[in-house]
Scaffold this motif. Structure first.
Motif, PDB file in Angstrom:
ATOM      1  N   PHE A  27       0.820  -1.216   0.000  1.00  0.00           N
ATOM      2  CA  PHE A  27       0.000   0.000   0.000  1.00  0.00           C
ATOM      3  C   PHE A  27       0.857   1.270   0.000  1.00  0.00           C
ATOM      4  O   PHE A  27       2.028   1.245   0.381  1.00  0.00           O
ATOM      5  N   ASP A  28       0.243   2.376  -0.423  1.00  0.00           N
ATOM      6  CA  ASP A  28       0.906   3.680  -0.289  1.00  0.00           C
ATOM      7  C   ASP A  28       1.006   4.060   1.183  1.00  0.00           C
ATOM      8  O   ASP A  28       2.010   4.618   1.626  1.00  0.00           O
ATOM      9  N   GLU A  29      -0.076   3.775   1.901  1.00  0.00           N
ATOM     10  CA  GLU A  29      -0.161   4.107   3.326  1.00  0.00           C
ATOM     11  C   GLU A  29      -0.886   2.988   4.063  1.00  0.00           C
ATOM     12  O   GLU A  29      -1.686   2.261   3.468  1.00  0.00           O
ATOM     13  N   VAL A  30      -0.632   2.887   5.347  1.00  0.00           N
ATOM     14  CA  VAL A  30      -1.448   2.032   6.201  1.00  0.00           C
ATOM     15  C   VAL A  30      -1.819   2.822   7.449  1.00  0.00           C
ATOM     16  O   VAL A  30      -1.099   3.744   7.862  1.00  0.00           O
ATOM     17  N   THR A  31      -2.953   2.466   8.025  1.00  0.00           N
ATOM     18  CA  THR A  31      -3.373   3.035   9.294  1.00  0.00           C
ATOM     19  C   THR A  31      -3.415   1.904  10.304  1.00  0.00           C
ATOM     20  O   THR A  31      -4.148   0.928  10.121  1.00  0.00           O
ATOM     21  N   LEU A  32      -2.616   2.017  11.339  1.00  0.00           N
ATOM     22  CA  LEU A  32      -2.538   0.968  12.353  1.00  0.00           C
ATOM     23  C   LEU A  32      -3.623   1.172  13.400  1.00  0.00           C
ATOM     24  O   LEU A  32      -3.772   2.271  13.937  1.00  0.00           O
TER      25      LEU A  32
END
Length: 302
Positions: A211-216
């Motif tokens: 992914f470009d970004e992840v949110t934990l």
């Protein structure tokens, strides 16, 4: 042996000093030309009816301004009128707030349910193609949590493989003919899960690389605990050149009191958010904090 007289030595020293100063100036100029973005606050808005009227949209965006929210993940519902999204995204853009599309369900990993992934992405792309630039979604986030399904416990390897397949389908669908940012909400413990037939690769590495970004979903109400459980993922994202939002919870939790800020309230949470920013801003991957969710945050006691 080379002999340098006092005059020559002074010239060499001056040359070195000038060179160091010039390199310092160049380095400072480069840093100024490409400053690191400030950490952002984000939130999830799951109830699309909350933007269905002018009054509701204004209430959401006013709260976002008060809390310095820079991004809202809005669940997309094809049954909601397109003009609802157009008005909300346009008004958000005027306030400097990004809007990303959001959807997902645990059973989307199942082969007979993956058409929902394709449909979601297609809906967002078709919507974006039909509206003005300042009315478009900037990205898409998927929230698939298959670990709540019975097969997570009964057929772990098969379920993990199906999850990877679903996530791969999602990223491929988004990135095909699109510049949308592609992201996912992920639990913080995926470094504990190895990939079937590739035991040397951990699931967090697979998804962060994808992914470009992840949110934990790093839901803890103390900065020390949050830093501890996000350390592996942030270090990995630093290496991979990816972005990471860390998440905090505001809704009641049945797991434990330390999971959510529901008991502590908004003032305590804001203090902890400041400490989180200060503690994590050294990571090049650190993008900011995502607060779950808009409704819980708005209803949080002072």
């Amino acid at each position: 042996m080379i002999f340098i007289n006092r005059s020559s030595s002074r010239i060499v020293i001056n040359y070195i000093i000038v060179t160091v100063l010039l390199l310092s100036v160049v380095s400072t100029a480069c840093d100024a030309a490409s400053p690191r973005p400030n950490p952002m606050k984000a939130t999830w808005l799951w109830d699309t009816s909350l933007i269905s009227t002018v009054e509701n949209r204004q209430a959401v965006l006013q709260f976002a301004k008060e809390q310095s929210i820079g991004r809202i993940y809005v669940q997309v519902n094809p049954d909601v009128a397109k003009n609802t999204y157009r008005a909300f995204i346009q008004e958000a853009a005027q306030a400097g707030i990004q809007i990303h599309a959001l959807d997902g369900a645990p059973n989307w990993i199942r082969s007979d349910q993956q058409q929902y992934i394709v449909s979601m992405v297609k809906w967002v792309k078709d919507y974006n193609a039909s509206v003005l630039e300042n009315e478009r979604f900037s990205g898409i986030q998927v929230d698939i949590e298959p670990y709540v399904l019975p097969e997570w416990h009964n057929e772990r390897d098969v379920t993990v493989s199906s999850w990877i397949t679903a996530m791969t389908l999602f990223t491929n669908e988004v990135k095909h003919d699109s510049t949308l940012t592609v992201s996912a909400s992920l639990p913080f413990w995926l470094h504990e899960i190895s990939i079937p037939d590739e035991s040397s690769i951990r699931l967090n590495a697979k998804f962060i690389g994808m992914f470009d970004e992840v949110t934990l979903m790093s839901y803890r109400d103390q900065v020390e605990a949050l830093i501890e459980i996000t350390a592996d993922d942030l270090a990995l994202a630093d290496q991979l050149g990816k972005k990471v939002f860390v998440g905090v919870e505001t809704n009641p939790s049945s797991e434990a009191a330390f999971v959510s800020f529901y008991e502590e309230g908004r003032a305590v949470m804001n203090q902890q958010l400041t400490l989180i920013d200060d503690s994590l801003k050294g990571h090049v991957s650190y993008a900011g904090i995502a607060v779950h969710d808009y409704t819980g945050w708005k209803n949080l006691k002072p």
